[in-house]
Design an enzyme around this catalytic site. Structure first.
Site: not given
Lengths: 321, 321
Positions: B119, B143, B147
């Site tokens: 991402s 998050y 990632k």
């Protein structure tokens, strides 16, 4: 302030413990050292509480964390060459051990200060680049990968207020006393230390290869400095590339000659090693350390100073010509 | 070629499955989809083998990996807002689940190709910067941290020959059909989708806020493209920032008006949200995607095209003025 030094039996860890005690006399009896092996002079020092064991084993680390040390120096690691050769061991100690430390601190919910020994080995690739904290880690070793991952975790755990971390990305520390170890950078100490002990040694890369180095004296100073910096001074990004100096193998050998005498060079030979080259030649030697400089971190003046200090500190008798 | 799509029941995963099948008719019966929930039209398709379950549970993923799928699309994730609110869940799925996947592939020693949905949320901070793969990830969310860590692991596991990974750093995918979800970027789909469905909606950031977006159509195309690229084409660094377009919320609303009619805007309101702002406003909207462009990855032309495609693909009846 209660202090826990993980890796406190190691070369840097034990020096750090002694220097911390010297500078903070109120720390007496409040310093705990954890390592798989702790040297006798540290073990016998009544001011230290010493625990021998593997920091990545929860049954070893948890009882120490439950006492809630306000300051944790985390210097324990499987070194670069060993982590490359034994992938499982490197992952277990360097990654999972560090993650467990963070998780346990989070569970205890008291936000300790953590000074983490990261590494400039997280960088790899274009050695002509000048690196800063804004340069993406592109490690060419599993050790570098594991350190880069822990840097990211330390940042996120700090952002969330679980810990207050400072990740120092260490240059190659030289000169280290003692024996050669499994670090791929070990030769950068050996080429100075071994001839001074009258023993032959070799280096595995071309003499013109440049490296980014820092002395044990300066790294201990910088660890203590990091511990004293107020939380807010550091900002969102908890990673700091430590200052160092860029020197070639040849320059180190020349400085050794200058500090001692010409004859000493005969003990040093060039023995190419493809495995070592595949790792150490990917470490960029050029850094812009604006951030560290502004925060008051420091480097050595030159290799002459590094070697002279080493000879003094270790009380070396330089061999005759 | 046996293909496993982890997250194959999701919006992108199920589209990818159908497109792969359409383009590779020989894949019939050789595509396995794993997800916690798989929609009926996919479940009923006799060409797919469907497994419902949590990919981060070894008892679910291991039996699928033991069949040694040559190509694995890994799209499963706890989304950004959810991973921020539920730290343990995000760590378990996004970090430990992905690490287990890698470890299991390593154990099976057959070096599968993995296309990983990373991402652009790994970046955070100075939104005026133009980013490349050489820019350090400074995630401002758990998050993004998770990632970024998996990107590093994919690189090291690829370097060691355990897997052959390609990590696509996805822009915000919009327009997504269905319902708003827990992704902090969810509003970037809602502001188009909800008015088209005649429903009111809101956005939590200033209308001038720019974002880096890509349509579902293009992301599916890019996943398939990544799967077909030869190993050597990619180089040592397996991360690729996908191309996208930079648009403000206002530009998206204007394009929606242009494609439909003025009246539709009445359904859209500005409702500031501090939590969402604290994450989405740290996503830099400017990328230099030289690497992706050279490798043949592609973006949409503009938001008019994105919205027009969405209306056609989802067979939307635009509400009257």
């Amino acid at each position: 302030m209660n202090v826990l030094i993980i890796g406190g039996g190691g070369f840097i860890g034990s020096r750090l413990a002694l220097k911390w005690l010297e500078q903070q006399p109120l720390s007496k009896g409040k310093i705990t050292l954890l390592d798989r092996f702790i040297p006798e002079h540290i073990m016998k020092n009544p001011e230290f509480k010493c625990v021998e064991g593997d920091f990545s084993d929860p049954s070893i680390i948890n009882p120490l964390l439950i006492t809630k040390p306000e300051l944790i120096f985390h210097l324990a690691a499987v070194v670069s060459g060993e982590a490359e050769k034994n992938f499982d061991l490197g992952m277990r100690v360097n990654l999972h051990g560090s993650l467990h430390l963070l998780e346990k601190c989070r569970e205890l919910a008291y936000c300790p200060k953590i000074v983490f020994a990261s590494s400039c080995g997280i960088f790899g690739g274009d050695v002509n680049q000048v690196l800063t904290e804004e340069t993406a880690p592109k490690p060419k070793s599993s050790y570098g990968t594991q350190k880069a991952i822990v840097d990211l975790l330390m940042n996120d755990f700090s952002r969330r207020g679980f810990v207050d971390a400072r990740c120092l990305r260490l240059p190659t520390i030289t000169v280290r006393p003692g024996k050669p170890n499994a670090a791929t950078s070990s030769f950068l100490s050996s080429i100075i230390r071994e001839p001074l002990n009258g023993r032959p040694t070799s280096y595995p890369v071309a003499p013109s290869s440049p490296f980014w180095i820092l002395s044990p004296k300066q790294v201990v100073r910088n660890f203590i400095h990091a511990a004293k910096l107020p939380n807010k001074t550091i900002g969102d990004d908890r990673t700091i590339n430590l200052p160092g100096i860029t020197v070639t193998v040849q320059e180190m050998i020349d400085s050794l000659e200058q500090v001692t005498h010409k004859g000493i060079t005969k003990l040093i030979s060039y023995q190419p090693d493809a495995f070592l080259q595949s790792i150490v030649l990917t470490w960029p030697p050029n850094f812009d350390t604006k951030k560290a400089d502004a925060l008051g971190f420091t480097a050595d003046k030159n290799t002459i100073e590094i070697i002279t200090n080493y000879i003094q500190e270790e009380n070396i008798q330089v061999p005759e010509k």
